[in-house]
Design a protein around this motif. Structure first.
Motif, mmCIF file in Angstrom:
data_model
loop_
_atom_site.group_PDB
_atom_site.id
_atom_site.type_symbol
_atom_site.label_atom_id
_atom_site.label_comp_id
_atom_site.label_asym_id
_atom_site.label_seq_id
_atom_site.Cartn_x
_atom_site.Cartn_y
_atom_site.Cartn_z
ATOM 1 N N ALA A 159 13.026 68.480 11.378
ATOM 2 C CA ALA A 159 13.623 69.331 10.345
ATOM 3 C C ALA A 159 14.410 68.524 9.322
ATOM 4 C CB ALA A 159 14.531 70.380 10.985
ATOM 5 N N TYR A 160 15.058 67.442 9.786
ATOM 6 C CA TYR A 160 15.896 66.705 8.835
ATOM 7 C C TYR A 160 15.212 65.522 8.167
ATOM 8 C CZ TYR A 160 17.131 63.243 12.549
ATOM 9 O OH TYR A 160 17.112 62.268 13.533
ATOM 10 N N MET A 161 14.070 65.089 8.672
ATOM 11 C CA MET A 161 13.392 63.941 8.072
ATOM 12 C C MET A 161 12.618 64.328 6.815
ATOM 13 S SD MET A 161 13.941 61.022 9.600
ATOM 14 C CE MET A 161 12.523 60.004 9.166
ATOM 15 N N ILE A 168 30.340 56.211 1.475
ATOM 16 C CA ILE A 168 30.576 56.591 0.080
ATOM 17 C C ILE A 168 29.286 56.671 -0.736
ATOM 18 C CG2 ILE A 168 31.557 55.731 -2.108
ATOM 19 C CD1 ILE A 168 34.115 55.071 -0.575
ATOM 20 N N PRO A 169 28.299 55.772 -0.549
ATOM 21 C CA PRO A 169 27.054 55.908 -1.333
ATOM 22 C C PRO A 169 26.352 57.253 -1.151
ATOM 23 C CG PRO A 169 27.178 53.727 -0.356
ATOM 24 C CD PRO A 169 28.306 54.523 0.238
ATOM 25 N N LEU A 170 26.573 57.921 -0.004
ATOM 26 C CA LEU A 170 25.956 59.226 0.223
ATOM 27 C C LEU A 170 26.713 60.355 -0.484
ATOM 28 C CD1 LEU A 170 25.053 58.968 4.024
ATOM 29 C CD2 LEU A 170 23.465 58.922 2.083
ATOM 30 N N GLY A 230 19.323 55.556 5.500
ATOM 31 C CA GLY A 230 19.835 56.855 5.941
ATOM 32 C C GLY A 230 19.365 58.018 5.079
ATOM 33 N N ILE A 231 18.196 57.866 4.440
ATOM 34 C CA ILE A 231 17.693 58.942 3.571
ATOM 35 C C ILE A 231 17.063 60.037 4.434
ATOM 36 C CG2 ILE A 231 16.089 59.524 1.723
ATOM 37 C CD1 ILE A 231 16.425 56.656 0.680
ATOM 38 N N ARG A 232 17.735 61.180 4.492
ATOM 39 C CA ARG A 232 17.315 62.316 5.301
ATOM 40 C C ARG A 232 18.084 63.543 4.827
ATOM 41 N NH1 ARG A 232 20.544 63.134 10.818
ATOM 42 N NH2 ARG A 232 20.568 65.197 9.830
ATOM 43 N N LYS A 233 17.779 64.681 5.379
ATOM 44 C CA LYS A 233 18.521 65.901 5.084
ATOM 45 C C LYS A 233 19.807 65.912 5.922
ATOM 46 C CE LYS A 233 16.315 69.903 4.866
ATOM 47 N NZ LYS A 233 15.692 71.204 5.224
#
Length: 400
Positions: free
Chosen positions: A158-160, A116-118, A172-175
């Motif tokens: 690509a996602y970092m 949920i935080p995301l 979990g901070i990423r694209k």
């Protein structure tokens, strides 16, 4: 098999009743103003429409009303709720936990609650829809189809984000990317139109009030424009898209904004609306541009330029392109945006045919010149079919 497709928002509820094997849609509708007064807009049969103004204090009453409308009212399309075989739910954020659609279980719901935080605005509503359907239709299988799942094939580079690595490992901070069901559907349609399943390099531009671009190699996403949240990437109806952190910090200082207020500006007051000062609806802004409004002209130019930059970047990421695809309300209907995006891309093998581009059609079509090295497709998206089809496949497999 009949699949009841549900997209639960914070104060709204979209639904369809579909047979995924035939793609027949028996009914489609929308519950609005849940918790306020309640409006149900229901379409069925050969373009028949029904509007009901009935109080819906919660999503439970809204779903009860929809089911009743499907089986009892003048909008009836089935004899009983028992005719519904399964429920497919749109789920916005699956984090790294869900790389594909899954049967809804207590464990899945628990994991979605952890995420949920995301997606604090979307995941709670999605979960609520699942739990209510379990209550109202006990024993019916529920399937969650995640917006983020298609993008889970992106490589780490690509996602970092280039933040301290523990921002990823701890939080979990990423694209993550969004609109995954649309990007999946359109890229697969493009592969079929190319009549080529291997060595396919496809760029999908999903353009609407929310917009994103993806680079798809051999059916797998390798990059996408949206990030941790949907505000990153393209300029959209009310979202700012890519804005430097320094600009955000400076805006907050000069305007004395809290972080929540700044996010409100970036999500709800920026984009096409913020630049034009007129509307978040591109159709109205295009009209304003034609009437000589320079801010509307600027908004249109910025929209097209932002898309064009991502297309160029993704041609590089894919080492070429076989097909550039336009979809979504803007992508399918705004010929001028397609023209502006493709202008000057001849060196990349993308040459648009102005006659084909301006020809109106609801069907998937190729708008590139005959001599264009790469194809340019306009493909109507069908996210509901992806949800229904994934639900059908998962439930059928379990019934074997």
């Amino acid at each position: 098999m009949l699949v009841f497709i549900l997209n639960a928002g914070s104060s709204s509820l979209k639904y369809q009743l579909m047979n995924p094997t035939t793609k027949e849609v028996l009914a489609v509708g929308l519950c609005e103003r849940i918790g306020i007064d309640g409006i149900l807009k229901h379409e069925f049969g050969e373009g028949q429409k029904l509007t009901l103004e009935i109080p819906m204090p919660t999503h439970k009453e809204a779903i009860e009303l929809v089911l009743k409308t499907l089986v009892e009212s003048e909008g009836k399309v089935i004899n009983s709720v028992d005719d519904i075989d399964a429920i497919g739910h749109r789920a916005v954020h699956g984090g790294e936990e869900f790389a594909s659609s899954v049967m809804v279980t207590d464990k899945v719901i628990a994991k979605m609650k952890e995420l949920i935080p995301l997606a604090p605005l979307h995941n709670p509503a999605n979960i609520m829809g699942m739990e209510i359907c379990q209550q109202l239709m006990p024993g019916k299988p529920n399937v969650a189809v995640f917006d983020t799942a298609f993008h889970q094939t992106m490589p780490d580079y690509a996602y970092m984000y280039a933040l301290p690595h523990d921002m990823y490992t701890k939080h979990g901070i990423r694209k993550y990317g969004f609109h995954g069901t649309s990007h999946y559907f359109v890229s697969n349609e493009a592969r079929a139109m190319l009549d080529k399943k291997q060595n396919t390099r496809i760029i999908v531009c999903h353009l609407g009030n929310g917009s994103s671009v993806s680079a798809v190699l051999n059916g797998k996403c390798i990059d996408t424009s949206m990030g941790l949240t949907p505000v990153q990437g393209l300029m959209m109806g009310t979202r700012a898209g890519d804005v430097g952190a320094g600009a955000i910090s400076y805006m907050m200082t000069r305007e004395n904004l809290t972080i929540d207020q700044a996010l409100d500006v970036m999500n709800k007051k920026s984009g096409i609306l913020g630049i034009s000062g007129k509307s978040s609806d591109l159709r109205e802004v295009l009209e304003g541009m034609q009437n000589g409004d320079d801010k509307c002209r600027l908004a249109v130019d910025m929209v097209a330029y932002n898309i064009k930059k991502y297309v160029g970047a993704y041609v590089a990421a894919l080492d070429g392109v076989d097909a550039l695809c336009f979809t979504g309300g803007i992508g399918e209907n705004a010929a001028l945006i397609r023209e502006k995006v493709c202008a000057g891309l001849d060196s990349m093998g993308l040459v648009i045919d102005p006659v084909k581009n301006n020809r109106k059609s609801r069907d998937a079509r190729d708008i590139a010149t005959n001599g264009s090295a790469s194809r340019i497709f306009v493909i109507p998206t069908n996210e509901e079919f992806v949800i229904a089809n994934d639900t059908f496949k998962i439930v059928s497999e379990l019934q074997k």
